[in-house]
Scaffold this active site. Structure first.
Site: not given
Ligand code: ATP
Ligand code: MG
Length: 760
Positions: A31, A258, A268
């Site tokens: 995102e 994760r 984020k």
């Molecule tokens: P955050 O919670 O840190 O804001 P998010 O999951 O909302 O992260 P996205 O931009 O939606 O972030 O994620 C993009 C991709 O990166 C998704 O497929 C997500 O599963 C992966 N991702 C995000 N954080 C991690 C992590 N800590 N370890 C592995 N993969 C991750």
């Molecule tokens: Mg998210």
């Protein structure tokens, strides 16, 4: 593919074998609401890595369904990160928003099938009607609306005739489903907001659960890989695609753990808080766990890729130690970057008896790469009667074991001469402002005939020729292992030195962007603030883990004459180790490139003929180069310290048998240590030891679950704290279970089960 395939690649291979897909297509779907962090790097490595390994491709897709938080600057940062890590997407970047019209059509189709309805409960009612884990929910009376009424309302929602929250589109699934996510999930919501791409075209936006599976389908994705928190969403994913009876092949969702790293926040939302509150200088502040931050700090893409490779892909969440990441960058730079001298906290030394040739400067030629495997390339270091040394490399009243310059103890100037302190000059307050010394003309490095014994060599720079630079020293951003709030920030995470002195060649020749400043660490010319007038260097990482148990002063010394055999590990990183012979170099090359050993282990093996031949013989029994190397370079090496090969009680075949048991998860690596010890004493076969002592790893959940239950019952306070968000306690529970089984429980299984139990 490598023998150590992860479970995702195993699935992909199985699907290919069965002919389920013609082509492997994955996607990385962030995102665009923040800069990508190291967790995203893991996801990038997995998605792009799998696509590359199976000749498919990976789409970079912006999951832009939430107009209020998204922005093009984040899109750019995401593109940068993927490129910097060395991956590429096909033709163009995809956007979920490009599919809004198509997704809307699918919504209309569901309504027509009687599988979706417009609900008009408010947010609170929706929550209340959903029920609880133990109690079924009940359906809203609006679920009875006719297809025509639903179509009409949905159309009006789209046209902007309602306020936010007035209506919502829901799937009609099952309000009593055990999986709470399946209780009539929300598909579309009203948002009167400006979208950075579709502008004001839409005022309803699809929810993640609806948009994601359909975007995957539209793009022809085969494997939709996401993190574990989406496990329960998988049922919706399948429901949407199945209910719409889309033409096969369709994508399937697979989850992995994760990444979490201690001393680091990774959401984020929290990172944005640091940026907005000016706790850091921006998303690319070198202390941030963002790709932009690591890049600016001087990390290499290779080090991040190695890290992602090392942590592997698992199905159970766990916490990775940040020192592992630091190790990877150190390991990468150790063999690559030039080594130079810089003095961070200078004190002037006047060498009374030194006169430069022709009254000018002596120039000392020194290699940039005095590494284990040396490379071509050298510079000239000016030397004169005035030099700077590090303030802490002189001690007037040394503690026992202090190996550097004192009034009674000479020291070697690295690459140059030995000096002896003659006089200490102080200001009115008793601070040392200058040291007067003499040098020993016949002690020049490499041609020393002085016979003077020194205990260490220190860095220095010529006071007349050195260049002044700014150095930014970074420490961990958080002082707590499991940071929760701004209060956990480390107040000393940044310190700036305005007047460090570096040898002029670094500035004039620019042999590289990254350097090892000898005895200080690895540094990177700041890509933004560096100018010729004010060169700025960022500290990437120290030479060793400074957060590991604080070491004695003695350990900080660079040993010139190695009296006792130092721990091999450390020697590799800072020592002025002997150059390798051609034969050793060849072995080292083979070990690091062909057998994929890390350079520390490869170095230990390559330098020791006994060890390497022992290792090679092990390999003839078992093809597990990394596992064997670890045991040989650590445990066998220890045994050989005071024994000869023929005195060992065990043979290479036994080591292979032991490693094989670890590989097959018959025993844990913890238990392997115990078995090894007994092998050393009695020479028994490892299998026999394991059987006799009942050390077989416990992997059956039925045997482990009761132990977990007992620990949960015994520690209600910790359970509560964990559930309230103290993630740190996860390790506590794991530790307790492992302990209760005498180290025999399979850590992977324990991890998985504890996760399940604590989160249920
Ligand atoms: P955050 O919670 O840190 O804001 P998010 O999951 O909302 O992260 P996205 O931009 O939606 O972030 O994620 C993009 C991709 O990166 C998704 O497929 C997500 O599963 C992966 N991702 C995000 N954080 C991690 C992590 N800590 N370890 C592995 N993969 C991750
Ligand atoms: Mg998210």
């Amino acid at each position: 593919m490598s023998e150590n395939k992860d479970f995702l690649r195993a699935i992909v291979e199985e699907d290919l074998k069965k002919g389920k897909y013609k082509e492997i297509i994955t996607r990385f779907p962030p995102e665009p609401n923040g800069f990508p962090h190291i967790g995203h790097a893991k996801s990038i490595c997995i998605n792009f890595g799998i696509a590359r390994d199976y000749n498919g491709y990976c789409n970079l897709r912006m999951d832009d369904t939430n107009p209020t938080t998204e922005d093009t600057k984040y899109v750019e940062a995401l593109k940068d990160a993927v490129k910097w890590l060395g991956f590429d997407w096909k033709e163009k970047v995809y956007y979920t928003s490009d599919y809004f019209p198509k997704i809307y059509e699918y919504a209309v189709q569901l309504v027509k099938m009687g599988k979706a309805y417009v609900d008009s409960l408010n947010e609170e009612e929706i929550r209340e009607y959903r029920g609880t884990v133990t109690q079924a929910g009940r359906r809203s009376k609006y679920a009875e609306r006719s297809v025509e009424e639903n179509l009409d309302l949905l159309e009006k929602m789209r046209k902007g005739e309602f306020k936010e929250g007035e209506h919502i589109l829901r799937a009609k699934i099952d309000m009593g489903a055990a999986n709470m996510k399946m209780r009539d999930p929300l598909l579309y919501r009203i948002r009167h907001a400006h979208h950075f791409r579709t502008q004001d075209e839409w005022c309803i936006y699809p929810m993640y659960d609806f948009a994601h599976c359909l975007s995957d389908y539209i793009e022809g994705v085969s494997h939709s890989i996401c993190t574990l928190e989406f496990e329960n969403n998988r049922d919706i994913y399948d429901w949407v695609l199945d209910t719409l009876k889309l033409e096969p092949p369709r994508p399937y969702q697979h989850e992995f753990a994760r990444l979490g790293i201690n001393y680091t926040v990774m959401s984020k939302r929290k990172l944005l808080e640091l940026v907005n509150g000016n706790y850091v200088s921006g998303w690319d502040d070198p202390r941030m766990p963002t790709i932009a931050g690591y890049k600016r700090r001087g990390y290499t893409p290779e080090s991040i890729l190695n890290f992602c490779d090392q942590i592997g892909i698992a199905k159970a969440n766990s916490m990775v130690d940040v020192s592992q990441l630091e190790f990877c960058i150190r390991d990468d730079l150790n063999t690559k970057v030039p080594r130079v001298m810089c003095v961070l906290d200078p004190i002037k030394v006047v060498i009374e008896n030194y006169e430069a040739p022709n009254g000018k400067f002596e120039e000392i030629e020194a290699s940039y790469y005095p590494h284990d495997v040396p490379k071509e390339g050298s510079r000239k270091i000016p030397f004169s009667n005035e030099i700077f040394i590090e303030r802490e490399d002189f001690s007037e009243n040394p503690v026992k074991g202090y190996n550097r310059l004192t009034p009674d103890q000479p020291v070697r100037l690295r690459h140059a001469y030995i000096i002896t302190c003659k006089e200490v000059i102080k200001d009115d307050n008793g601070n040392i402002i200058q040291i007067n010394a003499t040098y020993h003309p016949d002690s020049k490095s490499g041609q020393d005939k002085s016979g003077i014994k020194v205990k260490s060599a220190i860095q220095w720079t010529c006071a007349k020729k050195a260049k002044k630079i700014e150095v930014r020293l970074y420490d961990r951003l958080y002082k707590n292992e499991a940071p929760e709030s701004l209060e956990d920030l480390n107040p000393n995470s940044l310190s700036i030195i305005k007047d460090a002195y570096i040898e002029p060649a670094v500035i004039e020749e620019k042999a590289d962007e990254r350097f090892q400043f000898e005895r200080q660490g690895y540094f990177y010319a700041d890509p933004i603030d560096y100018t010729d007038e004010n060169p700025v260097f960022n500290k990437i990482v120290g030479l060793k883990d400074s957060w590991a148990k604080k070491s004695k002063t003695e350990e900080n010394e660079t040993q010139v004459k190695v009296e006792k055999k130092p721990e091999v590990k450390k020697e590799v990183i800072h020592g002025e180790a002997q150059a390798m012979s051609d034969e050793q170099k060849a072995l080292f090359e083979k070990y690091t490139t062909e057998l994929k050993l890390n350079s520390e282990v490869a170095n230990i093996l390559a330098r020791d003929a006994q060890l390497s031949s022992f290792y090679e013989e092990c390999l003839t029994h078992l093809n597990s180069p990394v596992g064997l190397a670890n045991i040989v370079a650590n445990d066998v090496a220890k045994e050989l310290k005071d024994k000869e090969l023929n005195e060992l009680k065990f043979k290479t075949s036994q080591i292979a048998e032991l490693v094989n048991m670890i590989d097959e998860e018959t025993i844990s690596s913890k238990i392997a240590k115990q078995v090894f010890e007994q092998m050393c004493e009695t020479g028994e076969k490892p299998k026999a030891i394991v059987e006799a002592k009942g050390l077989i790893q416990i992997s059956n959940p039925e045997d482990i679950l009761p132990i977990i239950d007992e620990i949960i019952v015994k520690n209600p306070d910790n359970v509560e704290k964990y559930k309230a968000g103290n993630q740190k306690l996860f390790g506590f529970f794991i530790g307790q279970v492992i302990k209760a089984t005498g180290g025999k429980a399979n850590p992977k299984v324990v991890n998985e089960l504890v996760t399940q139990k604590l989160n249920s």
